[in-house]
Scaffold this active site. Structure first.
Site, mmCIF file in Angstrom:
data_model
loop_
_atom_site.group_PDB
_atom_site.id
_atom_site.type_symbol
_atom_site.label_atom_id
_atom_site.label_comp_id
_atom_site.label_asym_id
_atom_site.label_seq_id
_atom_site.Cartn_x
_atom_site.Cartn_y
_atom_site.Cartn_z
ATOM 1 C CG ASN A 9 -1.771 1.228 1.336
ATOM 2 O OD1 ASN A 9 -1.789 2.052 0.416
ATOM 3 N ND2 ASN A 9 -2.482 1.367 2.434
ATOM 4 C CD1 TRP A 10 3.850 1.215 -2.598
ATOM 5 C CD2 TRP A 10 3.823 2.199 -4.618
ATOM 6 N NE1 TRP A 10 4.732 0.540 -3.411
ATOM 7 C CE2 TRP A 10 4.729 1.129 -4.659
ATOM 8 C CE3 TRP A 10 3.623 2.964 -5.763
ATOM 9 C CZ2 TRP A 10 5.454 0.804 -5.813
ATOM 10 C CZ3 TRP A 10 4.328 2.649 -6.921
ATOM 11 C CH2 TRP A 10 5.245 1.579 -6.939
ATOM 12 C CE LYS A 11 -0.294 3.227 4.701
ATOM 13 N NZ LYS A 11 -0.219 3.348 6.157
ATOM 14 C CG HIS A 93 -5.940 1.886 5.013
ATOM 15 N ND1 HIS A 93 -5.537 2.848 5.895
ATOM 16 C CD2 HIS A 93 -4.913 1.005 4.900
ATOM 17 C CE1 HIS A 93 -4.294 2.573 6.290
ATOM 18 N NE2 HIS A 93 -3.897 1.466 5.711
ATOM 19 C CD GLU A 95 -3.070 5.502 6.573
ATOM 20 O OE1 GLU A 95 -3.071 5.501 5.331
ATOM 21 O OE2 GLU A 95 -2.113 5.064 7.256
ATOM 22 N N GLY A 174 2.232 2.792 10.805
ATOM 23 C CA GLY A 174 3.145 3.926 10.674
ATOM 24 C C GLY A 174 3.813 4.338 11.968
ATOM 25 C CB SER A 215 5.124 -1.015 11.997
ATOM 26 O OG SER A 215 4.580 0.265 12.270
ATOM 27 N N GLY A 236 2.932 -0.964 4.339
ATOM 28 C CA GLY A 236 2.885 0.460 4.016
ATOM 29 C C GLY A 236 4.271 1.008 3.730
ATOM 30 N N GLY A 237 4.855 1.683 4.705
ATOM 31 C CA GLY A 237 6.124 2.383 4.506
ATOM 32 C C GLY A 237 7.217 1.541 3.858
HETATM 33 P P1 13P Z 1 2.863 0.847 7.695
HETATM 34 O O1 13P Z 1 3.454 -0.460 7.198
HETATM 35 O O2 13P Z 1 3.553 2.053 7.168
HETATM 36 O O3 13P Z 1 2.706 0.832 9.176
HETATM 37 O O4 13P Z 1 1.386 0.915 7.098
HETATM 38 C C1 13P Z 1 0.564 -0.179 7.228
HETATM 39 C C2 13P Z 1 -0.648 0.039 6.432
HETATM 40 O O5 13P Z 1 -1.455 0.888 6.761
HETATM 41 C C3 13P Z 1 -0.837 -0.775 5.227
HETATM 42 O O6 13P Z 1 -2.102 -0.575 4.703
#
Ligand code: 13P
Length: 264
Positions: A9-11, A93, A95, A174, A215, A236-237
């Site tokens: 997930n590149w957000k 998600h 967020e 995150g 994370s 994510g990150g």
């Molecule tokens: P992180 O891996 O940056 O914590 O993000 C997780 C996430 O929200 C994947 O959708």
């Protein structure tokens, strides 16, 4: 046997000019046919990522879709627009629950929209920190499952083989803080129990892959994949770093091989 899935997930990161090369670098660093690999870039990067990933075996996903098929919804993207660009779609998600106020009811209807449009949803659930500290994590997630299944008309399990669930504890996203593997596995059990309680058969609940997200790095993925109830990760990150993705997918390939051997 459930597939092992690593989804990126590149957000709200990358641009149409740098997303394709990044996707290509990740594909080259993660060549593992036994692991289902999915990259979910921002909408405007779907086309270049799709092009960069052609022939690599890495699939493309969107990060969201509108609940309605089409109409007067300025700035939104409907499922039909994603045809030819994405085969997967993240839904619900945390967020978006936080910033766009998405409810479980809306999440359920979006799941249904994805499924009827041929998109495989990655359905995110997860509790807040205060809910975990109050001992309510499993109750909260079970309720998320119940409400979305009900709203989406998905309680008969007919779509069970197309759905993937991501357990993402909100406090782990995150933050550099992860759940324990054992807690993630317990939650996966609670999710499968909730699916059954709400109408799915035992076999359907056992078929659905459940990923962990929050994370995840190449250093922490092993703790989750060591749990038989967990079938991969939503990253994510770390998913923006080809070296990290290489480590994560390599570990996932080891798990896929071990589970295949164990299944005979
Ligand atoms: P992180 O891996 O940056 O914590 O993000 C997780 C996430 O929200 C994947 O959708």
């Amino acid at each position: 046997m459930r597939p092992i899935i690593i989804a990126a997930n590149w957000k709200m990161n990358t641009t149409p000019s740098d997303a394709g090369p990044l996707a290509a670098a990740i594909a080259a660093a993660t060549d593992a046919p036994d692991v289902v690999r999915v990259i979910c870039p921002p909408y405007v990067c779907l086309a270049p990522v799709r092009e960069a990933l052609a022939g690599t075996g890495v699939a493309v996903g969107a990060q969201n879709v509108h609940v309605m098929a089409a109409g007067a919804f300025t700035g939104e993207i409907g499922a039909a627009m994603l045809a030819g660009l994405a085969d997967w779609c993240i839904v619900g998600h945390s967020e978006r629950r936080r910033d766009q106020h998405e409810t479980d009811e809306l999440v359920g209807r979006k799941l249904a929209r994805c499924l009827e449009s041929g998109l495989r949803p990655i359905w995110c659930v997860g509790e807040q920190l205060d809910e975990r500290e109050a001992g309510r994590a499993e109750a909260v997630v079970r309720e998320q499952v119940r409400e979305a299944l009900t709203a989406g008309g998905l309680a008969d399990g007919a779509w069970s083989s197309s759905i993937v669930i991501a357990y993402e504890p909100v406090w782990a996203i995150g933050t550099g803080r992860t759940a324990r593997g054992s807690d993630a596995a317990a939650m996966a059990g609670a999710i499968r129990a909730a699916l059954e309680e709400n109408g799915w058969s035992h076999a359907q609940a056992e078929t659905v892959p459940i990923l962990y997200g929050g994370s995840v790095t190449s250093a922490s993925i092993g703790e989750f994949l060591a749990e038989p109830a967990i079938d991969g990760a939503l990253v994510g990150g770390a998913s923006l770093k080809p070296d990290e993705m290489a480590g994560i997918v390599a570990r996932a390939a080891t798990t896929a091989a071990a589970r295949r051997a164990a299944a005979g």
